[in-house]
Design an enzyme around this catalytic site. Sequence first.
Site, PDB file in Angstrom:
ATOM      1  N   CYS A   1     -36.354 -35.926   7.113  1.00 17.64           N
ATOM      2  CA  CYS A   1     -37.588 -36.447   6.505  1.00 17.64           C
ATOM      3  C   CYS A   1     -38.728 -36.648   7.501  1.00 17.64           C
ATOM      4  O   CYS A   1     -39.718 -35.923   7.450  1.00 17.64           O
ATOM      5  CB  CYS A   1     -37.290 -37.754   5.777  1.00 17.64           C
ATOM      6  SG  CYS A   1     -36.006 -37.581   4.534  1.00 17.64           S
TER       7      CYS A   1
ATOM      8  N   LYS B   1     -46.109 -41.719  -0.247  1.00 14.02           N
ATOM      9  CA  LYS B   1     -44.859 -41.356   0.420  1.00 14.02           C
ATOM     10  C   LYS B   1     -45.107 -40.738   1.794  1.00 14.02           C
ATOM     11  O   LYS B   1     -44.496 -41.118   2.805  1.00 14.02           O
ATOM     12  CB  LYS B   1     -44.061 -40.387  -0.461  1.00 14.02           C
ATOM     13  CG  LYS B   1     -42.819 -39.822   0.180  1.00 14.02           C
ATOM     14  CD  LYS B   1     -41.860 -40.943   0.600  1.00 14.02           C
ATOM     15  CE  LYS B   1     -40.720 -40.422   1.449  1.00 14.02           C
ATOM     16  NZ  LYS B   1     -39.638 -39.898   0.700  1.00 14.02           N
TER      17      LYS B   1
END
Length: 461
Positions: free
Chosen positions: A273, A217
């Site tokens: 993010c 990720k």
Amino acid sequence: MASPHSATRRRITVLGTGYLGTAHAACLADLGFEVLGVDVSPARIEALTRGELPFYEPGLEPLLQAGLASGRLSFSTSYAAAAAFGDVHFVCVGTPQREGAYAADLSQLTACIDALGPLLDRPCLVTGKSTVPVGTAAMLAGRLAALVPTADTCELAWNPEFLREGHAVQDTLRPDRIVAGVQSGRGEAILREVYADPIAAGRPFLATDLATAELVKVAANAFLATKISFINAMAEVCEAAHADVMTLSEALGHDPRIGRAALRPGLGFGGGCLPKDIRAFMARAEELGVEPAVSFLREVDGINMRRRARMVDLARELAGGSFEGRTVGVLGVAFKPDSDDIRDSPALDVAATIHGLGASVSVYDPAAMSHARRAHPELAFACSATEAVTGADVTLLLTEWQEFRDADPEKLGEAVARRNIVDGRNALDAARWRAAGWHCRALGRPLPDRRGAKGRPAGAA
Ligand code: UGA
């Protein structure tokens, strides 16, 4: 679509009902699972229970309401209810940037594990989905083992989420890949059951160790950020060389080894993010003693922030060299279109900076107005694009909502004081705007000709 096998399926809890958690809960209910969403915020849980989404996400509210109506989806603030309900507990709480540091703040994660752990008195799989520094899952596995009453029946797994805001439903129901960091065959088997539908539809499922799953990720977001900053670095070069970054980007994107995704030049990346994830990655790499391996991310961050400064400079140029006494109309404050999220929004940052430099700044965004007003009450908030640009010396397109792409340059031109626009997202058809008499500038594109009576920088002779 509800599965006919729903009665036999494992029961799922989703802990943390932000973008990620709510999308995950509603989509799993849609796939036929019984799902309990849990959050520490009573207001959030009440809203979700009424079928109201506390944030903007296209397509998610109908799915939430369908889940509630089916009886498969419910919400609670109770961890005891979660522990009693769930066979699989998905942890979807936030991991923001730590105040005054690059590292991630893991306090929501540890609080969640600490609250849930002692209550887990039946077999279950606790599965983290939040984005975390590599090593966090192993730390949490140890913490959980010390807390649970029946350590041998409770296991921790890590299953990172790759959804994009604005595409949450589609990305959750049809993920590009499913990454399952597991500690045993049992953990893998449970996650294969949960994702049986997307796996059957051909979505790749990769079982791995915890650390690799966490890193997939972080590495994916680092790569996306790098790609965006790469094209924005090329935009800087294009500006100096009088070349056109849009054509450059298109030509690069045709190479299948490069690809077109994340290659749109403009004001750069923001949101909850990419910016915090690359910073947390740098902080973690330093702890691991491999700081040089990701030191390029410092430059990725730097290129990204320079785009904001360049945008302010271009706007100042079109304002006649100073913002004092000038009016600036801003279209878009969300960090990207189809979102009301203003976290680390390049658009809002630019708007607030220009206000701080003396301009009167009026903004409009189709979804992010209330968040923006709370964060920057000093700005003026308009009810429409036309109102935002009324009397403007310079108009800035900062978030590429479709509404702004489709805007009529003639109609907006009648509202402004001067037809000056900077397209911060390379989203407008510059030829169309210039044909309507606008002086149109964009990041990374060659200087236009300066035809058009109203199209001169404010204050220009
Ligand atoms: C990003 C990742 O794309 C997701 O895969 C990931 O799951 C998510 O972070 C997360 O970690 O939760 P998101 O923040 O929703 O998703 O947004 P993106 O669509 O990736 O856009 C991020 C920023 O980059 C936006 O400000 C956007 O305007 C900008 N961007 C994106 C560009 O400037 N150019 C591009 O070509 C693409």
